[in-house]
Design an enzyme around this catalytic site. Structure first.
Site, PDB file in Angstrom:
ATOM      1  N   ARG A 266       7.164 108.503  17.729  1.00  0.00           N
ATOM      2  CA  ARG A 266       8.616 108.664  17.666  1.00  0.00           C
ATOM      3  C   ARG A 266       8.966 110.130  17.837  1.00  0.00           C
ATOM      4  O   ARG A 266       8.162 111.015  17.510  1.00  0.00           O
ATOM      5  CB  ARG A 266       9.151 108.160  16.323  1.00  0.00           C
ATOM      6  CG  ARG A 266       8.836 106.703  16.019  1.00  0.00           C
ATOM      7  CD  ARG A 266       9.287 106.329  14.615  1.00  0.00           C
ATOM      8  NE  ARG A 266       9.039 104.930  14.290  1.00  0.00           N
ATOM      9  CZ  ARG A 266       7.935 104.468  13.707  1.00  0.00           C
ATOM     10  NH1 ARG A 266       6.973 105.335  13.365  1.00  0.00           N
ATOM     11  NH2 ARG A 266       7.793 103.188  13.445  1.00  0.00           N
TER      12      ARG A 266
ATOM     13  N   LYS B 183       7.304 106.464   9.335  1.00  0.00           N
ATOM     14  CA  LYS B 183       8.307 105.908   8.428  1.00  0.00           C
ATOM     15  C   LYS B 183       7.669 105.577   7.087  1.00  0.00           C
ATOM     16  O   LYS B 183       6.529 105.133   7.021  1.00  0.00           O
ATOM     17  CB  LYS B 183       8.935 104.649   9.043  1.00  0.00           C
ATOM     18  CG  LYS B 183       9.861 104.930  10.216  1.00  0.00           C
ATOM     19  CD  LYS B 183      10.564 103.664  10.674  1.00  0.00           C
ATOM     20  CE  LYS B 183      11.571 103.962  11.769  1.00  0.00           C
ATOM     21  NZ  LYS B 183      12.278 102.735  12.220  1.00  0.00           N
TER      22      LYS B 183
ATOM     23  N   HIS C  51      12.535 107.373  22.980  1.00  0.00           N
ATOM     24  CA  HIS C  51      12.170 106.026  22.542  1.00  0.00           C
ATOM     25  C   HIS C  51      11.773 105.161  23.733  1.00  0.00           C
ATOM     26  O   HIS C  51      10.925 104.276  23.618  1.00  0.00           O
ATOM     27  CB  HIS C  51      13.324 105.384  21.777  1.00  0.00           C
ATOM     28  CG  HIS C  51      12.868 104.378  20.762  1.00  0.00           C
ATOM     29  ND1 HIS C  51      12.119 104.726  19.659  1.00  0.00           N
ATOM     30  CD2 HIS C  51      13.028 103.032  20.693  1.00  0.00           C
ATOM     31  CE1 HIS C  51      11.849 103.652  18.945  1.00  0.00           C
ATOM     32  NE2 HIS C  51      12.376 102.599  19.554  1.00  0.00           N
TER      33      HIS C  51
ATOM     34  N   ARG D 130       8.276 105.853  24.411  1.00  0.00           N
ATOM     35  CA  ARG D 130       7.463 105.127  23.416  1.00  0.00           C
ATOM     36  C   ARG D 130       7.277 103.674  23.857  1.00  0.00           C
ATOM     37  O   ARG D 130       6.166 103.134  23.819  1.00  0.00           O
ATOM     38  CB  ARG D 130       8.171 105.215  22.070  1.00  0.00           C
ATOM     39  CG  ARG D 130       7.544 104.432  20.921  1.00  0.00           C
ATOM     40  CD  ARG D 130       8.284 104.810  19.631  1.00  0.00           C
ATOM     41  NE  ARG D 130       8.104 103.858  18.550  1.00  0.00           N
ATOM     42  CZ  ARG D 130       7.079 103.862  17.694  1.00  0.00           C
ATOM     43  NH1 ARG D 130       6.118 104.767  17.835  1.00  0.00           N
ATOM     44  NH2 ARG D 130       7.009 102.987  16.707  1.00  0.00           N
TER      45      ARG D 130
ATOM     46  N   HIS E 242       3.878 100.401  13.410  1.00  0.00           N
ATOM     47  CA  HIS E 242       4.764  99.328  12.976  1.00  0.00           C
ATOM     48  C   HIS E 242       4.237  98.697  11.694  1.00  0.00           C
ATOM     49  O   HIS E 242       3.053  98.388  11.593  1.00  0.00           O
ATOM     50  CB  HIS E 242       4.865  98.233  14.050  1.00  0.00           C
ATOM     51  CG  HIS E 242       5.686  98.620  15.230  1.00  0.00           C
ATOM     52  ND1 HIS E 242       5.588  97.992  16.451  1.00  0.00           N
ATOM     53  CD2 HIS E 242       6.643  99.577  15.378  1.00  0.00           C
ATOM     54  CE1 HIS E 242       6.431  98.543  17.302  1.00  0.00           C
ATOM     55  NE2 HIS E 242       7.082  99.506  16.675  1.00  0.00           N
TER      56      HIS E 242
ATOM     57  N   TYR F  25       6.785  93.602  22.843  1.00  0.00           N
ATOM     58  CA  TYR F  25       6.120  94.096  24.044  1.00  0.00           C
ATOM     59  C   TYR F  25       5.443  92.981  24.821  1.00  0.00           C
ATOM     60  O   TYR F  25       5.222  93.117  26.027  1.00  0.00           O
ATOM     61  CB  TYR F  25       5.131  95.204  23.673  1.00  0.00           C
ATOM     62  CG  TYR F  25       5.855  96.399  23.118  1.00  0.00           C
ATOM     63  CD1 TYR F  25       6.601  97.221  23.950  1.00  0.00           C
ATOM     64  CD2 TYR F  25       5.852  96.669  21.755  1.00  0.00           C
ATOM     65  CE1 TYR F  25       7.317  98.285  23.431  1.00  0.00           C
ATOM     66  CE2 TYR F  25       6.560  97.733  21.233  1.00  0.00           C
ATOM     67  CZ  TYR F  25       7.287  98.541  22.082  1.00  0.00           C
ATOM     68  OH  TYR F  25       8.005  99.586  21.578  1.00  0.00           O
TER      69      TYR F  25
END
Length: 311
Positions: free
Chosen positions: A162, A186, A257, A260, A283, A292
């Protein structure tokens, strides 16, 4: 005239305002959420409690399922889309769960609150030749800013990190011997992400000829620097990516993004399994990574429609 969150918060009945203060302390102290996420949760919570106050509620015990549903309905009538409604419902459920857990209410009234599932649009991704052209768009640059821009593009595409993770990197977060980045993602979860030989060459050029020219007394350990020597701002990183896209004919105007998404798609198309891509991207849920698989199917359909004589 639309009132700001601060104005709405200031107009809440005292008991509701006190609950917001306690909830903010919980969000900031116990969950390691980003500032953006905390603001989003508080904005939706204040909006919900303002709606409750307009329905003559003065304490959180007055909050019920009907109030939650009417709050979401009011948002839909003022233009909230499915994604916004789903997000606001999730924020409300988080708040009511906290109310019940802390004993401020006797039941979790948000348990039965349902919301529409947001449509998951397929992200734009670059074709492999477009990606190559984008990351090489600054090729030949020898001034510090150009060397930095080349590294920004190489690392975003090579690692799929990110933009916030990229600009947050320190020099010591790079393991050049093993070509790994130590990334803080995150929820402050740390992971190691590999990068390839082209990114290593861009990194070497930046560290030997670019970064030393921009270092000042205020630089600190940041890997990527702005022109004044401070840590590179995410907005500047986005500008770098958009400028690179504009330099490649036919490339979609995507930001960091989008790079990414492109990295994940190309890795998956190259034979990586979904779990590996999940680890690469950081994730928390495999369900997030599964988009994806849809991207690659859509690309396969497009190729089939263009190439097969009976498509």
């Amino acid at each position: 005239m639309t009132r700001t969150t601060a104005e709405l918060r200031g107009g809440l009945p005292p008991a509701l305002a006190a609950v917001v203060d306690d909830y903010e302390e919980h969000l900031r102290g116990g969950r390691e959420l980003s500032e953006h996420t905390v603001r989003a949760y508080l904005t939706d919570t204040v909006s919900l409690l303002d709606h409750l106050a307009r329905r003559s509620g003065t304490r959180v015990g007055d909050l019920d399922l009907a109030a939650l549903r009417s709050w979401l309905a009011r948002g839909r009538t003022t233009g909230d889309g499915r994604a916004t409604t789903a997000r606001r419902a999730a924020a409300a459920r988080s708040f009511t769960r906290w109310l019940r857990r802390t004993g401020l209410t006797t039941e979790d009234v948000g348990l039965r609150l349902v919301s529409p599932k947001a449509h998951r649009t397929l992200p734009d991704v670059l074709a492999p030749d477009q990606a190559r052209a984008v990351v090489e768009s600054t090729g030949g640059a020898d001034e510090p800013a150009g060397l930095r821009d080349a590294l920004v593009l190489e690392l975003l595409y090579a690692s799929g990190v990110r933009v916030s993770e990229l600009v947050g990197l320190d020099v010591d977060d790079v393991d050049r011997g093993r070509r790994l980045l130590r990334v803080l993602g995150k929820g402050r979860k740390e992971r190691s992400v590999p990068y390839g030989a082209p990114a290593e060459r861009a990194l070497d050029a930046w560290l030997t000829r670019g970064r030393p020219a921009l270092v000042t007394d205020r630089t600190g350990p940041a890997l990527l620097l702005g022109t004044r020597g401070g840590r590179l701002d995410p907005r500047e990183a986005r500008r770098i990516v958009h400028a690179a896209m504009a330099a490649v004919p036919g490339a979609p105007d995507i930001g960091p993004h989008g790079l990414r998404h492109t990295a994940a798609t190309h890795v998956l198309e190259g034979g990586a399994d979904l779990r590996s891509v999940q680890e690469l991207l950081g994730h928390a849920s495999l369900a997030t990574t599964q988009i994806y698989t849809h991207v690659t199917v859509e690309r396969l359909r497009a190729v089939h429609a263009q190439a097969h004589p009976r498509a």
